[in-house]
Motif scaffolding. Structure first.
Motif, PDB file in Angstrom:
ATOM      1  N   GLY A 358     -45.798  68.301  55.562  1.00 41.86           N
ATOM      2  CA  GLY A 358     -46.858  67.415  56.020  1.00 41.86           C
ATOM      3  C   GLY A 358     -46.655  65.983  55.570  1.00 41.86           C
ATOM      4  O   GLY A 358     -47.058  65.045  56.255  1.00 41.86           O
ATOM      5  N   GLU A 359     -46.029  65.787  54.403  1.00 37.85           N
ATOM      6  CA  GLU A 359     -45.839  64.450  53.852  1.00 37.85           C
ATOM      7  C   GLU A 359     -44.578  63.771  54.382  1.00 37.85           C
ATOM      8  O   GLU A 359     -44.398  62.568  54.226  1.00 37.85           O
ATOM      9  CB  GLU A 359     -45.758  64.548  52.322  1.00 37.85           C
ATOM     10  N   ALA A 360     -43.653  64.563  54.975  1.00 38.86           N
ATOM     11  CA  ALA A 360     -42.382  64.006  55.444  1.00 38.86           C
ATOM     12  C   ALA A 360     -42.614  62.968  56.543  1.00 38.86           C
ATOM     13  O   ALA A 360     -43.536  63.076  57.353  1.00 38.86           O
ATOM     14  CB  ALA A 360     -41.490  65.123  55.962  1.00 38.86           C
ATOM     15  N   LYS A 361     -41.751  61.955  56.586  1.00 41.36           N
ATOM     16  CA  LYS A 361     -41.946  60.845  57.518  1.00 41.36           C
ATOM     17  C   LYS A 361     -41.375  61.136  58.912  1.00 41.36           C
ATOM     18  O   LYS A 361     -41.867  60.617  59.904  1.00 41.36           O
ATOM     19  CB  LYS A 361     -41.317  59.586  56.949  1.00 41.36           C
ATOM     20  N   GLY A 362     -40.305  61.956  58.971  1.00 45.25           N
ATOM     21  CA  GLY A 362     -39.684  62.187  60.265  1.00 45.25           C
ATOM     22  C   GLY A 362     -39.688  63.656  60.656  1.00 45.25           C
ATOM     23  O   GLY A 362     -39.882  64.538  59.816  1.00 45.25           O
ATOM     24  N   ASP A 363     -39.476  63.914  61.953  1.00 40.97           N
ATOM     25  CA  ASP A 363     -39.475  65.288  62.444  1.00 40.97           C
ATOM     26  C   ASP A 363     -38.397  66.131  61.778  1.00 40.97           C
ATOM     27  O   ASP A 363     -38.623  67.303  61.472  1.00 40.97           O
ATOM     28  CB  ASP A 363     -39.259  65.288  63.964  1.00 40.97           C
ATOM     29  N   LYS A 364     -37.226  65.569  61.556  1.00 40.31           N
ATOM     30  CA  LYS A 364     -36.126  66.321  60.961  1.00 40.31           C
ATOM     31  C   LYS A 364     -36.476  66.773  59.545  1.00 40.31           C
ATOM     32  O   LYS A 364     -36.227  67.921  59.162  1.00 40.31           O
ATOM     33  CB  LYS A 364     -34.857  65.469  60.943  1.00 40.31           C
ATOM     34  N   GLU A 365     -37.085  65.860  58.777  1.00 40.90           N
ATOM     35  CA  GLU A 365     -37.453  66.222  57.405  1.00 40.90           C
ATOM     36  C   GLU A 365     -38.591  67.225  57.396  1.00 40.90           C
ATOM     37  O   GLU A 365     -38.614  68.160  56.595  1.00 40.90           O
ATOM     38  CB  GLU A 365     -37.834  64.965  56.625  1.00 40.90           C
ATOM     39  N   ARG A 366     -39.547  67.054  58.316  1.00 45.18           N
ATOM     40  CA  ARG A 366     -40.648  68.022  58.406  1.00 45.18           C
ATOM     41  C   ARG A 366     -40.113  69.407  58.765  1.00 45.18           C
ATOM     42  O   ARG A 366     -40.542  70.419  58.210  1.00 45.18           O
ATOM     43  CB  ARG A 366     -41.668  67.552  59.439  1.00 45.18           C
ATOM     44  N   ALA A 367     -39.182  69.464  59.691  1.00 46.98           N
ATOM     45  CA  ALA A 367     -38.596  70.743  60.079  1.00 46.98           C
ATOM     46  C   ALA A 367     -37.856  71.383  58.905  1.00 46.98           C
ATOM     47  O   ALA A 367     -37.896  72.610  58.725  1.00 46.98           O
ATOM     48  CB  ALA A 367     -37.641  70.545  61.260  1.00 46.98           C
ATOM     49  N   HIS A 368     -37.207  70.531  58.100  1.00 46.35           N
ATOM     50  CA  HIS A 368     -36.476  71.034  56.921  1.00 46.35           C
ATOM     51  C   HIS A 368     -37.427  71.742  55.953  1.00 46.35           C
ATOM     52  O   HIS A 368     -37.165  72.876  55.519  1.00 46.35           O
ATOM     53  CB  HIS A 368     -35.782  69.865  56.225  1.00 46.35           C
ATOM     54  N   TRP A 369     -38.535  71.091  55.602  1.00 50.00           N
ATOM     55  CA  TRP A 369     -39.473  71.688  54.645  1.00 50.00           C
ATOM     56  C   TRP A 369     -40.240  72.853  55.264  1.00 50.00           C
ATOM     57  O   TRP A 369     -40.536  73.841  54.579  1.00 50.00           O
ATOM     58  CB  TRP A 369     -40.445  70.623  54.137  1.00 50.00           C
ATOM     59  N   CYS A 370     -40.524  72.731  56.536  1.00 50.82           N
ATOM     60  CA  CYS A 370     -41.220  73.829  57.207  1.00 50.82           C
ATOM     61  C   CYS A 370     -40.337  75.070  57.235  1.00 50.82           C
ATOM     62  O   CYS A 370     -40.823  76.196  57.057  1.00 50.82           O
ATOM     63  CB  CYS A 370     -41.589  73.402  58.621  1.00 50.82           C
ATOM     64  N   ARG A 371     -39.039  74.877  57.437  1.00 51.95           N
ATOM     65  CA  ARG A 371     -38.113  76.004  57.436  1.00 51.95           C
ATOM     66  C   ARG A 371     -38.089  76.684  56.071  1.00 51.95           C
ATOM     67  O   ARG A 371     -38.050  77.912  55.964  1.00 51.95           O
ATOM     68  CB  ARG A 371     -36.708  75.521  57.815  1.00 51.95           C
ATOM     69  N   LYS A 372     -38.101  75.887  54.993  1.00 49.27           N
ATOM     70  CA  LYS A 372     -38.105  76.448  53.650  1.00 49.27           C
ATOM     71  C   LYS A 372     -39.340  77.316  53.420  1.00 49.27           C
ATOM     72  O   LYS A 372     -39.265  78.388  52.826  1.00 49.27           O
ATOM     73  CB  LYS A 372     -38.028  75.330  52.602  1.00 49.27           C
ATOM     74  N   ALA A 373     -40.473  76.828  53.901  1.00 47.69           N
ATOM     75  CA  ALA A 373     -41.697  77.621  53.767  1.00 47.69           C
ATOM     76  C   ALA A 373     -41.631  78.879  54.622  1.00 47.69           C
ATOM     77  O   ALA A 373     -42.051  79.963  54.201  1.00 47.69           O
ATOM     78  CB  ALA A 373     -42.903  76.775  54.157  1.00 47.69           C
ATOM     79  N   ALA A 374     -41.079  78.743  55.830  1.00 42.28           N
ATOM     80  CA  ALA A 374     -40.965  79.894  56.735  1.00 42.28           C
ATOM     81  C   ALA A 374     -40.069  80.960  56.135  1.00 42.28           C
ATOM     82  O   ALA A 374     -40.330  82.160  56.270  1.00 42.28           O
ATOM     83  CB  ALA A 374     -40.421  79.435  58.088  1.00 42.28           C
ATOM     84  N   GLU A 375     -39.000  80.521  55.464  1.00 41.34           N
ATOM     85  CA  GLU A 375     -38.076  81.478  54.859  1.00 41.34           C
ATOM     86  C   GLU A 375     -38.740  82.296  53.751  1.00 41.34           C
ATOM     87  O   GLU A 375     -38.249  83.370  53.383  1.00 41.34           O
ATOM     88  CB  GLU A 375     -36.850  80.744  54.307  1.00 41.34           C
ATOM     89  N   GLN A 376     -39.850  81.805  53.217  1.00 41.93           N
ATOM     90  CA  GLN A 376     -40.605  82.552  52.217  1.00 41.93           C
ATOM     91  C   GLN A 376     -41.673  83.444  52.843  1.00 41.93           C
ATOM     92  O   GLN A 376     -42.423  84.111  52.141  1.00 41.93           O
ATOM     93  CB  GLN A 376     -41.267  81.584  51.230  1.00 41.93           C
TER      94      GLN A 376
END
Length: 459
Positions: A358-376
């Protein structure tokens, strides 16, 4: 033959009146029989010594021969020795039936360690049909002779209800008998009456501490905890002295004594005490608040496998609490805590990842952190990552992978995922749907999350 020669001479002189006649004969025979008895005893002792010496130098064939001769003459110690040699296959083929036979013969003569071994044979079904009731009979015979390992074993039988009705009070009675006396040793190296007296004292303390089989008694618990003075149980005993009753223990005169006991336990390697000291210093309980000292203890506990300390370190690093924020370290310690079964670590890790998305500035960074959460396994993160793949935000568009993510989110009962999965399924071929289902199944079975699908890439 030399021992018998004087007897023939005595008999030949029986009627000579110059040698005292019958009276002299009677006294002489009695003297002779005493000498003969002493000689026989001396012979037995010599045979045992020879067998003992041979056993110690691992000449089991000689030892077995010496002990067999004596055992057949009724020597209980030799019979017990033969039992052990048959049990271990020393100087003879291993034979549990013969071992049981010799233990029984020695035990019936009252030899305590033979009675204990016979109890073990019945308890485990070695050489006889397993019979815990009969095992208790023989353990009791040895225990009543003050054979400590038998007392401990009999206590275990009562505590666990094996061969007898479960009876905590009876267990404590036998444990106390063993704990309150000095250990004795059997005649053989292998027949030592050995047991971990500190573990026994710790067990007694725990039973009083928790009221297991006996009335809960803080004073008795403390008494026995304080007698644990060696080995791995020492640290846990010190820790328990100050942690019973949810806090600084009643038996500790003040916070400083409690902290001293924590430190003793922690220095001995007790992980719970190390974790507790981290908490004490973090919150200033009885000491000045010290975040650096708190982290030092948390690190020690975490490195020794404490899931609680690992979770706390994850929390500290994720929030930058009195330390530079380090999400890599936070992730590392949260994952360690998850591996060790911490109930809340997964939620905190997911929240950390999703918060960063949610805090990430760009779509790529948001997707990166969202993927990490999804993997959990976070349901909303799986759904959101599905949206990213369906729309191609921050990732390469892949509707097959998006469909797989919707299915995984729906499996976690995320309602919006059901609607999107149904909608997207209509846009995919049966082959693409089948691949998505296989991808979801593979992820559930522990395989890594895919970056792209095969059928969408070719489409």
């Amino acid at each position: 033959m030399a021992l018998f020669a004087p007897l023939f001479l005595i008999l030949s002189l029986q009627g000579d009146p110059m040698l005292g006649g019958t009276r002299l004969f009677s006294r002489t025979v009695m003297l002779y029989l005493c000498v003969l008895g002493l000689a026989a005893t001396s012979s037995v002792q010599a045979g045992f010594a020879e067998g003992d010496a041979a056993y110690k130098r691992k000449d089991y064939v000689t030892a077995f021969a010496e002990f067999t001769t004596m055992a057949e003459q009724g020597d209980a110690e030799a019979q017990a020795n033969l039992g052990v040699m048959y049990f271990n296959g020393q100087g003879v083929a291993k034979d549990f039936v013969q071992a049981t036979n010799w233990f029984r013969r020695a035990g019936e003569q009252g030899l305590a360690h033979a009675q204990y071994y016979l109890g073990r044979m019945y308890a485990n079904g070695w050489g006889v049909d397993k019979n815990e009731q009969e095992a208790v009979v023989w353990f009791r015979r040895a225990a009543e002779q003050d054979f400590a390992i038998a007392q401990v074993t009999l206590g275990n039988m009562y505590r666990l209800g094996q061969g007898v009705a479960k009876d905590g009070q009876e267990a404590v009675q036998w444990y106390r008998k063993a704990a309150e006396r000095k250990r004795t040793r059997g005649r053989r190296e292998w027949s030592r009456d050995t047991y971990d007296v500190n573990h026994l004292r710790f067990t007694l303390a725990s039973m009083y501490d928790r009221g297991q089989g006996v009335a809960q008694d803080d004073a008795e618990a403390v008494k026995w905890y304080r007698q644990v003075d060696l080995g791995p149980w020492y640290a846990q005993a010190n820790f328990n002295i100050v942690t019973m009753n949810d806090g600084i223990r009643k038996s500790a005169k003040n916070d400083l004594e409690a902290i001293s006991l924590y430190q003793q336990a922690a220095a001995q390697g007790n992980v719970d005490a190390q974790d507790r000291l981290g908490y004490v210093y973090a919150n200033g309980l009885g000491v000045a608040k010290d975040e650096k000292e708190s982290r030092r203890w948390y690190h020690l506990a975490a490195e020794n496998g404490s899931a609680s300390a690992q979770w706390r370190l994850g929390w500290i690093y994720s929030r930058g609490q009195e330390v530079t924020q380090d999400l890599g370290k936070a992730e590392y310690w949260y994952l360690k805590a998850i591996e060790n079964g911490h109930a809340n670590a997964r939620d905190f890790l997911q929240s950390m990842f999703y918060g960063q998305a949610g805090e990430a500035k760009g779509d790529k960074e948001r997707a990166h952190w969202c993927r990490k959460a999804a993997e959990q396994g976070m349901a909303q993160a799986l759904f959101d990552l599905g949206l990213y793949y369906e729309e191609g935000k921050g990732v390469r568009r892949d509707k097959v992978l998006a469909y797989a993510l919707y299915l995984l989110s729906a499996a976690r009962d995320f309602k919006a995922a059901f609607i999107h999965a149904d909608r997207l399924a209509k846009q995919l071929t049966p082959t693409q749907q089948a691949e998505a289902e296989q991808m979801a199944l593979a992820w559930r079975e522990g395989r890594s999350f895919p970056e792209k699908s095969e059928t969408w890439s070719r489409w």
